[in-house]
Design a protein around this motif. Structure first.
Motif, PDB file in Angstrom:
ATOM      1  N   GLN A   1       0.834  -1.196   0.000  1.00 51.04           N
ATOM      2  CA  GLN A   1       0.000   0.000   0.000  1.00 51.04           C
ATOM      3  C   GLN A   1       0.873   1.252   0.000  1.00 51.04           C
ATOM      4  O   GLN A   1       0.592   2.224  -0.711  1.00 51.04           O
ATOM      5  N   LEU A   2       1.952   1.215   0.761  1.00 45.31           N
ATOM      6  CA  LEU A   2       2.883   2.341   0.821  1.00 45.31           C
ATOM      7  C   LEU A   2       3.569   2.570  -0.517  1.00 45.31           C
ATOM      8  O   LEU A   2       3.761   3.713  -0.950  1.00 45.31           O
ATOM      9  N   LEU A   3       3.904   1.487  -1.212  1.00 46.87           N
ATOM     10  CA  LEU A   3       4.685   1.579  -2.450  1.00 46.87           C
ATOM     11  C   LEU A   3       3.830   1.860  -3.682  1.00 46.87           C
ATOM     12  O   LEU A   3       4.367   2.167  -4.747  1.00 46.87           O
ATOM     13  N   ARG A   4       2.518   1.712  -3.547  1.00 48.65           N
ATOM     14  CA  ARG A   4       1.579   1.980  -4.648  1.00 48.65           C
ATOM     15  C   ARG A   4       1.925   1.163  -5.899  1.00 48.65           C
ATOM     16  O   ARG A   4       1.806   1.643  -7.021  1.00 48.65           O
ATOM     17  N   ARG A   5       2.391  -0.067  -5.673  1.00 45.72           N
ATOM     18  CA  ARG A   5       2.698  -1.015  -6.759  1.00 45.72           C
ATOM     19  C   ARG A   5       3.746  -0.484  -7.731  1.00 45.72           C
ATOM     20  O   ARG A   5       3.818  -0.904  -8.883  1.00 45.72           O
ATOM     21  N   GLU A   6       4.598   0.433  -7.276  1.00 50.56           N
ATOM     22  CA  GLU A   6       5.654   0.983  -8.126  1.00 50.56           C
ATOM     23  C   GLU A   6       6.959   0.236  -7.867  1.00 50.56           C
ATOM     24  O   GLU A   6       7.480   0.227  -6.744  1.00 50.56           O
ATOM     25  N   ALA A   7       7.501  -0.383  -8.908  1.00 50.02           N
ATOM     26  CA  ALA A   7       8.697  -1.221  -8.763  1.00 50.02           C
ATOM     27  C   ALA A   7       9.908  -0.421  -8.283  1.00 50.02           C
ATOM     28  O   ALA A   7      10.709  -0.912  -7.489  1.00 50.02           O
ATOM     29  N   LYS A   8      10.041   0.807  -8.761  1.00 49.64           N
ATOM     30  CA  LYS A   8      11.193   1.611  -8.348  1.00 49.64           C
ATOM     31  C   LYS A   8      11.113   1.934  -6.857  1.00 49.64           C
ATOM     32  O   LYS A   8      12.132   1.907  -6.138  1.00 49.64           O
ATOM     33  N   ARG A   9       9.923   2.231  -6.374  1.00 46.35           N
ATOM     34  CA  ARG A   9       9.748   2.450  -4.936  1.00 46.35           C
ATOM     35  C   ARG A   9      10.096   1.186  -4.154  1.00 46.35           C
ATOM     36  O   ARG A   9      10.714   1.249  -3.086  1.00 46.35           O
ATOM     37  N   LEU A  10       9.690   0.047  -4.691  1.00 41.53           N
ATOM     38  CA  LEU A  10      10.015  -1.219  -4.031  1.00 41.53           C
ATOM     39  C   LEU A  10      11.517  -1.394  -3.889  1.00 41.53           C
ATOM     40  O   LEU A  10      12.019  -1.703  -2.796  1.00 41.53           O
ATOM     41  N   MET A  11      12.251  -1.198  -4.957  1.00 45.12           N
ATOM     42  CA  MET A  11      13.692  -1.417  -4.914  1.00 45.12           C
ATOM     43  C   MET A  11      14.362  -0.443  -3.943  1.00 45.12           C
ATOM     44  O   MET A  11      15.285  -0.823  -3.217  1.00 45.12           O
TER      45      MET A  11
ATOM     46  N   ALA B   1      22.245  -2.644  -0.695  1.00 43.96           N
ATOM     47  CA  ALA B   1      22.212  -1.324  -1.336  1.00 43.96           C
ATOM     48  C   ALA B   1      21.746  -1.466  -2.780  1.00 43.96           C
ATOM     49  O   ALA B   1      21.968  -2.501  -3.419  1.00 43.96           O
ATOM     50  N   VAL B   2      21.107  -0.417  -3.271  1.00 41.13           N
ATOM     51  CA  VAL B   2      20.631  -0.371  -4.658  1.00 41.13           C
ATOM     52  C   VAL B   2      21.483   0.599  -5.442  1.00 41.13           C
ATOM     53  O   VAL B   2      21.709   1.741  -5.006  1.00 41.13           O
ATOM     54  N   GLN B   3      21.969   0.169  -6.587  1.00 42.42           N
ATOM     55  CA  GLN B   3      22.727   1.025  -7.501  1.00 42.42           C
ATOM     56  C   GLN B   3      21.932   1.123  -8.801  1.00 42.42           C
ATOM     57  O   GLN B   3      21.770   0.132  -9.522  1.00 42.42           O
ATOM     58  N   TRP B   4      21.433   2.312  -9.113  1.00 42.91           N
ATOM     59  CA  TRP B   4      20.586   2.475 -10.287  1.00 42.91           C
ATOM     60  C   TRP B   4      21.428   2.594 -11.555  1.00 42.91           C
ATOM     61  O   TRP B   4      22.357   3.388 -11.623  1.00 42.91           O
ATOM     62  N   LEU B   5      21.091   1.780 -12.547  1.00 45.60           N
ATOM     63  CA  LEU B   5      21.777   1.768 -13.839  1.00 45.60           C
ATOM     64  C   LEU B   5      20.916   2.364 -14.937  1.00 45.60           C
ATOM     65  O   LEU B   5      21.398   2.601 -16.049  1.00 45.60           O
ATOM     66  N   GLY B   6      19.651   2.576 -14.643  1.00 48.19           N
ATOM     67  CA  GLY B   6      18.696   3.153 -15.588  1.00 48.19           C
ATOM     68  C   GLY B   6      17.356   3.281 -14.898  1.00 48.19           C
ATOM     69  O   GLY B   6      17.197   2.854 -13.741  1.00 48.19           O
ATOM     70  N   PRO B   7      16.328   3.860 -15.553  1.00 42.59           N
ATOM     71  CA  PRO B   7      15.028   4.066 -14.909  1.00 42.59           C
ATOM     72  C   PRO B   7      14.377   2.780 -14.422  1.00 42.59           C
ATOM     73  O   PRO B   7      13.672   2.782 -13.416  1.00 42.59           O
ATOM     74  N   GLN B   8      14.607   1.662 -15.123  1.00 39.26           N
ATOM     75  CA  GLN B   8      14.009   0.383 -14.753  1.00 39.26           C
ATOM     76  C   GLN B   8      15.072  -0.715 -14.704  1.00 39.26           C
ATOM     77  O   GLN B   8      14.807  -1.864 -15.017  1.00 39.26           O
ATOM     78  N   HIS B   9      16.253  -0.342 -14.270  1.00 39.33           N
ATOM     79  CA  HIS B   9      17.382  -1.272 -14.247  1.00 39.33           C
ATOM     80  C   HIS B   9      18.292  -0.907 -13.079  1.00 39.33           C
ATOM     81  O   HIS B   9      18.717   0.237 -12.952  1.00 39.33           O
ATOM     82  N   CYS B  10      18.563  -1.880 -12.214  1.00 38.56           N
ATOM     83  CA  CYS B  10      19.415  -1.601 -11.053  1.00 38.56           C
ATOM     84  C   CYS B  10      20.255  -2.816 -10.692  1.00 38.56           C
ATOM     85  O   CYS B  10      20.004  -3.938 -11.148  1.00 38.56           O
TER      86      CYS B  10
END
Length: 211
Positions: free
Chosen positions: A127-137, A153-162
């Protein structure tokens, strides 16, 4: 699995598991844990449910006997050794049932992930994340910390790639692959890609993307 990001010590999980001596592997991991390494009761309960779903009551009984616990309190922390001994007993039998060690571990992790999503804590997180994958990561390092000792830790490599980096983590990469897929499938995603690389005895990296 892609091992390009882990340096010279990186090992493709599919290659490592092919010659995996299970008894020795669990023993080595157990030897690397300390009294400060803990696992949340909710995570252990989910793991035991997964063993029951993928195996049978006889395997559950053997696994609980091996780890010395028959029941887990949801909001209580247990030594990581409990989880490792449970899995060391369960995984060989599950590997025989489901084809190989890697697939059995993947299925266990996937079941644990889906069980968490069905829990009160999992529903609140979604509910907090609103089903958004980026918020999840971005939320995952903190969420993992509630269940398993270690650093993530999360290292972002692109908008939908980490890249999801784990250090001092006691579980095999395939277990986390299944768990991460379960969580991402619950988000607004498609074409999910999760591949794990073992970069050290207690270190893993995951290449994660979606569309």
């Amino acid at each position: 699995m892609n091992a390009t990001s882990g340096g010279s010590e990186a090992v493709r999980w599919s290659e490592a598991v092919a010659s995996w001596d299970q008894e020795a592997a669990w023993s080595r991991t157990l030897a690397l844990t300390t009294s400060e390494d803990m696992v949340g009761g909710l995570f252990l309960r989910g793991t035991l449910k997964a063993v029951r779903a993928l195996g049978d009551e006889s395997l559950v009984a053997r696994s609980t006997a091996a780890c010395g616990q028959t029941n887990f309190l949801e909001f209580f922390n247990y030594p990581a050794s409990v989880l490792l001994r449970l899995l060391a007993e369960a995984v060989p039998s599950l590997a025989q049932r489901h084809g190989d060690v890697a697939h059995a571990l993947w299925l266990l992790g996937n079941c644990v992930g889906r069980d968490f999503l069905d829990s009160e804590s999992g529903r609140a997180m979604c509910q907090l994340l609103r089903r958004e994958a980026k918020r999840l990561m971005n939320h995952l390092p903190a969420a993992y910390q509630l269940s398993l000792t270690g650093t993530r830790a999360v290292q972002w490599l692109g908008p939908q790639h980490c890249r999801f980096v784990m250090t001092h983590d006691v579980l095999p990469a395939a277990f986390h692959e299944g768990l991460l897929v379960a969580l991402l499938e619950h988000m607004d995603t498609r074409r999910i890609h999760v591949e794990g690389v073992q970069t050290g005895p207690l270190a893993r990296e995951f290449d994660i993307s979606w569309r």
